[in-house]
Design a protein around this motif. Structure first.
Motif, mmCIF file in Angstrom:
data_model
loop_
_atom_site.group_PDB
_atom_site.id
_atom_site.type_symbol
_atom_site.label_atom_id
_atom_site.label_comp_id
_atom_site.label_asym_id
_atom_site.label_seq_id
_atom_site.Cartn_x
_atom_site.Cartn_y
_atom_site.Cartn_z
ATOM 1 N N ARG A 7 0.824 -1.207 0.000
ATOM 2 C CA ARG A 7 0.000 0.000 0.000
ATOM 3 C C ARG A 7 0.858 1.258 0.000
ATOM 4 O O ARG A 7 0.564 2.220 -0.716
ATOM 5 C CB ARG A 7 -0.937 -0.016 1.204
ATOM 6 N N GLU A 11 -3.653 -5.615 -3.930
ATOM 7 C CA GLU A 11 -4.089 -4.914 -2.717
ATOM 8 C C GLU A 11 -5.197 -5.687 -2.025
ATOM 9 O O GLU A 11 -6.025 -6.345 -2.664
ATOM 10 C CB GLU A 11 -4.578 -3.511 -3.101
ATOM 11 N N SER A 70 -8.891 4.591 -3.592
ATOM 12 C CA SER A 70 -7.878 4.005 -4.470
ATOM 13 C C SER A 70 -8.283 4.110 -5.936
ATOM 14 O O SER A 70 -7.478 4.507 -6.792
ATOM 15 C CB SER A 70 -7.648 2.546 -4.084
#
Length: 605
Positions: free
Chosen positions: A182, A308, A319
């Protein structure tokens, strides 16, 4: 055995199964059904289904065979009339065998015979070499982090590093934990963001507004679902799978996924992330596929591109918004919000719509090399898993997604500040343009004043030139006769020449206006022999020819001035006797005839 193509439909009382078995013998087939089990055999075809509801054998069942189409049609009565069988389109789930209801362990040891044990004991080497026991360190085996559907895969990148390096952005995911992935993703997005590109799409958004008006296939399907909310469940089956999609479903191998609560939660969030990227791709290309389709889907989904694992719906939206504003061709926040509303529609339609989207993504990746690897990691498992998911779960997921809000301030790229600064710059430019328009309106009066001043300056310059010409004419009249050489030089004098210092020819100390009298005086003072005079006359004609070109005159004027400066800086050279001065004139005149003129003028002065 070959699994044939099949299709299931229903009405309130019957379940109809259509099986395509071309080139099979109609006289040689077997059908078995009881409860939820259904089996069909017609060499070389075999079909076994686990039905979503129970059927009974009560004499109302019937079967028929169409020789032209090569299809068997079998109608079976429902055990409970009016019952709705859910998931008849989920072909992979129907092909799965019935679950075992026994408490028998999944893995058990098969005991070997006593003879084998005896043989092993006889063959055992008692003299085998032994080594002392050593406790292994904890880090002997490298720790591998998981990824893929439900985080069930690991070690894939070690085997397929060359193929996967062009598919995902994360490097060495087997050794990179989720938190580190991340952090690297956020850093890469911040470095990729281009304010100029974003502002260009923000202000010049004609093409984007056209894309926002596009209506994909799920818009009409959603309207039908909303219109039929009060109708029975049997009327909700508005989506129909194509034959190509059915073939895809039949090729999938049924699997069971052992997922805990946290893993299931992450699987649902990953599904949202993938659907958002797919909705963006369909909208910007208006439903058509191209060579960039695979790149768009996997690049905009952090689940596919960075492996992810999200923990909340809001993180998924942030995101996706960041990646839309950093990577694709159209980087507009309106496309982010529109993709969000499209995903809500798909989830509200039901798992049939979700499955159609996943099958389309699977096809896109299969036609793209090497993106097909993402099918093995994610999409195939999603296609199988979604068929067994309850519709209530997807309805609850759509409600949660609809309640989640996403603002520009959540993206973390200072979008609002950039827009405010751009608007301020536009206002300043508009003010400057308005001021320029006012000044242009006042320009004619100032131009007239400028033209008057130019006319007055031109008049004064012409008067000055006239007075200079009068003085030159008077000086030539006093000298008497002017030879042909002087007349030619006088004509060339009228050309607009400038010397190397920017002075007009009239202001230069060395000129070509040489009278016969001055020439004679200069020659007498230097006591030059007669032959030298004849040679100098020839050189003078050469100088006249050079003076016919404006560039040559300007160059000659520059040379004259340089020679004058040299002569002035060396006054001792002119204090020699007459013979020495004569030699100097002879050498200099051969080297450059213009130098002779310069030296004679200095002597005259």
């Amino acid at each position: 055995m070959i699994t044939p193509a099949f299709e299931l439909t229903q009405d309130p009382d019957f379940l109809t199964i259509v099986i395509k078995v071309p080139y099979a013998r109609a006289s040689e087939f077997d059908v078995y059904f009881e409860g939820e089990d259904f089996k069909f055999y017609a060499k070389p075809y075999f079909l076994r289904l686990t039905l979503p509801g129970k059927v009974v054998e009560d004499g109302r069942e019937k079967a028929s065979y169409d020789t032209d189409k090569g299809t068997f049609t079998i109608c079976l009565a429902k055990e409970i009339p009016g019952q709705y069988f859910e998931g008849l389109d989920m072909l992979t789930s129907l092909l799965a065998p019935k679950k075992s209801r026994s408490a028998k362990p999944l893995v058990e040891e098969i005991a070997a015979s006593a003879e084998l044990y005896e043989e092993e004991e006889d063959d055992f080497d008692w003299e085998i070499e032994q080594t002392p026991y050593q406790e292994s360190a904890e880090n002997t085996l490298p720790l591998q982090y998981r990824y893929g559907f439900g985080n069930l895969r690991s070690g894939v990148f070690q085997r397929l590093q060359d193929e996967l390096s062009d598919v995902v952005d994360i490097k060495d995911p087997d050794q990179t934990p989720v938190g580190e992935r991340r952090r690297k993703r956020l850093a890469a997005e911040a470095a990729k963001f281009q304010p100029d590109h974003y502002l260009a799409d923000f202000f010049e958004d004609e093409a984007i507004q056209h894309l926002l008006k596009y209506k994909p296939w799920w818009v009409d399907a959603h309207k039908k679902v909303i219109a039929l909310q009060g109708a029975s469940q049997q009327e909700h089956g508005t989506l129909v799978f194509s034959e190509e999609e059915r073939e895809q479903l039949r090729k999938f191998t049924n699997k069971s996924y052992l997922l805990d609560k946290r893993s299931r939660h992450r699987v649902y969030l990953g599904l949202i992330d993938i659907l958002l990227a797919y909705c963006y791709e369909i909208r910007v290309n208006e439903g058509d596929k191209n060579v960039e389709s695979s790149w768009n889907v996997r690049k905009l989904s952090a689940t596919l591109c960075w492996l992810e694992s999200f923990t909340s719906i809001h993180d998924v939206l942030v995101s996706f918004g960041r990646r839309v504003l950093c990577y694709p061709l159209y980087r507009h926040f309106g496309l982010v919000t529109r993709a969000l509303s499209d995903t809500v529609m798909i989830l509200q339609i039901g798992k049939a719509a979700v499955l159609k989207c996943l099958l389309d993504i699977h096809k896109i990746f299969m036609e793209s090399d090497p993106a097909y690897i993402l099918n093995d990691l994610f999409i195939t498992d999603y296609c199988i898993w979604i068929q067994k998911t309850k519709s209530k779960k997807l309805a609850a997921l759509s409600e949660s997604l609809q309640k989640t809000t996403l603002a520009k301030s959540h993206i973390g790229l200072e979008l609002e500040e950039l827009e405010a600064a751009a608007v301020l710059v536009q206002e300043e430019e508009s003010a400057l343009k308005a001021a320029g328009t006012v000044s242009k309106q006042q320009l004619p009066s100032s131009e007239s004043e400028t033209s008057n001043s130019e006319e007055s300056s031109s008049t004064s310059s012409s008067e000055t030139e006239g007075s200079d010409s009068d003085e030159r004419e008077s000086s030539t009249s006093e000298d008497g006769k002017i030879n042909s050489l002087q007349g030619t030089l006088q004509e060339e004098r009228t050309a607009p020449l400038t010397d190397c210092n920017g002075l007009r020819p009239g202001t230069n100390t060395s000129t070509f206006e040489v009278s016969d009298e001055k020439s004679k005086l200069s020659l007498q003072s230097t006591s030059v022999p007669g032959k030298l005079i004849e040679e100098l006359e020839k050189q003078m004609h050469t100088a006249i020819r050079l003076s016919e070109q404006p560039e040559g005159l300007a160059t000659a004027s520059c040379v004259l001035q340089e020679q004058e400066e040299n002569l002035v800086s060396e006054p001792d050279r002119f204090s020699k006797d007459t013979a020495g001065r004569g030699n100097f004139l002879e050498v200099s005149s051969k080297a450059n005839p213009l130098l002779f003129l310069c030296s004679t003028n200095e002597d005259d002065d």
